[in-house]
Design an enzyme around this catalytic site. Structure first.
Site, mmCIF file in Angstrom:
data_model
loop_
_atom_site.group_PDB
_atom_site.id
_atom_site.type_symbol
_atom_site.label_atom_id
_atom_site.label_comp_id
_atom_site.label_asym_id
_atom_site.label_seq_id
_atom_site.Cartn_x
_atom_site.Cartn_y
_atom_site.Cartn_z
ATOM 1 C CG ASP A 42 54.108 43.940 35.506
ATOM 2 O OD1 ASP A 42 53.837 44.544 34.459
ATOM 3 O OD2 ASP A 42 53.934 42.723 35.646
ATOM 4 C CG ASP A 44 48.824 41.626 32.862
ATOM 5 O OD1 ASP A 44 47.660 41.717 33.290
ATOM 6 O OD2 ASP A 44 49.179 42.067 31.755
#
Length: 373
Positions: A42, A44
């Site tokens: 991922d 963020d």
């Protein structure tokens, strides 16, 4: 990776017992990066927060790649095209190609392309990543400013920092007129360098209140992004590790695709969220940050009577109610010098098991977590 045997524990998903020491503790034995040749990371809260890189993230990803790992980046943030995201990551020092970035806009556009004829008009709500994904999928994006005079067959709604109330209104009008509605993701919040901001899920909820129906959500926690990532990596679910900071999206999405999950404590969810997590959102591995990829991870294994062991250490629940706590011992002697993250990794299955058995409440489990040192 070698063949594994499956055991079931309070993690709530199949746990691969890759190796076992003489105490019976389930362990990866090698570093996590070596144990999983494919990494789905991922962005963020894991690699960056807003305009700032997360400490140690770039160095550890570079080291993993140097040692043979393949890495792709899968994000629910649909606002930017993959090439722009990749360029931003290269600015932090990450080594990658544009094709190594997968977004929920790509998943949403691909989903619609399987349902609509080529060139079908789709209302694009969100940042430029939504428009570009629709074009790449062979569909015709329609801007909100043109929606009143251009009939559309679907709405693809993704995050955009500049999304306006008028654009949300056009989405609502199209949906009420019969257009299919696909949301790239439903994350309620978005971590930034200034704090936590409303995410796409908050904007989707505003439209949902107006139209009274739910969209089809294609991003995490669904499996589609992780399946696209595994295809890009050329690795199967058993050889692919999902890495994230949000339990209800990253961990749940990895599990939905049949993958193990690593949760890092650099983003949205912390220890209290971990211990309260339902079974389907409990990650197999925990790290303070991405330096965990270069560790020989000692994984807790059940030893009977509520006792869990890892690397010669045992964790046991003692006391009850508000006085409940996890006791840590090695060789029969307590040692306060055990690192906090090692205590956390050992405490979580102890507390999860007690919660599943109804021995403690959520609040009591949070109170029993080891204090950061």
């Amino acid at each position: 990776m070698p063949q594994t045997t499956e055991t079931q524990g309070p993690l709530g998903h199949g746990q691969s017992d890759r190796t076992a020491d003489r105490s019976g503790a389930s362990r990866v034995g090698r570093t996590l990066a070596a144990a999983y040749p494919g990494l789905v990371c991922d962005l963020d809260g894991v690699v960056y927060r807003g305009a700032q890189p997360v400490p140690h993230a770039v160095d550890e990803l570079t080291k993993a790649q140097h040692n043979g790992s393949r890495v792709v980046y899968a994000t629910n943030n649909a606002s930017r095209p993959p090439a722009i995201v990749a360029e931003s990551l290269r600015g932090f020092g990450v080594r990658l190609d544009d094709a190594d970035v997968l977004t929920s806009s790509m998943a949403g556009a691909g989903h619609l392309a399987h349902q609509l004829p080529a060139g079908a008009a789709v209302l694009a709500i969100g940042g430029p990543g939504v428009t570009e994904a629709l074009e790449a999928a062979g569909l015709r994006p329609v801007a909100a400013a043109d929606a009143a005079k251009t009939p559309v067959e679907a709405v693809l709604q993704g995050y955009g920092a500049g999304v306006t109330a008028a654009e949300l209104g056009e989405a609502a009008y199209a949906i009420q007129g019969g257009a299919r509605w696909v949301a790239t993701n439903n994350d309620l919040t978005l971590p930034t360098d200034r704090g936590v901001a409303p995410g796409n899920g908050s904007l989707v909820a505003a439209v949902q209140l107006a139209v009274g129906i739910e969209p089809t959500v294609v991003g995490k926690p669904g499996p589609m992004l992780y399946e696209l990532a595994a295809e890009a990596l050329g690795t199967g679910p058993d050889s692919t590790l999902g890495i994230g900071d949000r339990l209800e999206t990253d961990t749940a999405g990895a599990h939905a695709a049949g993958m193990d999950a690593l949760h890092v404590l650099t983003g949205v969810h912390g220890p209290a969220d971990l211990v309260r997590a339902p079974r389907g959102m409990r990650p197999r591995f925990i790290g303070v940050d991405l330096r965990v990829l270069d560790e020989a991870y000692a994984e807790p294994a059940p030893a009977g009577n509520g006792r869990w062991m890892a690397a010669g250490w045992a964790g046991t629940l003692v006391g009850q109610g508000n006085s409940a706590r996890v006791s840590f011992e090695a060789g029969g002697a307590a040692d306060a010098d055990l690192a906090w993250v090692a205590k956390l990794r050992l405490a979580l299955p102890v507390l999860w098991q007690a919660l599943d058995q109804g021995l403690i409440t959520d609040a009591e489990a949070v109170a029993a977590l080891p204090e950061p040192q």
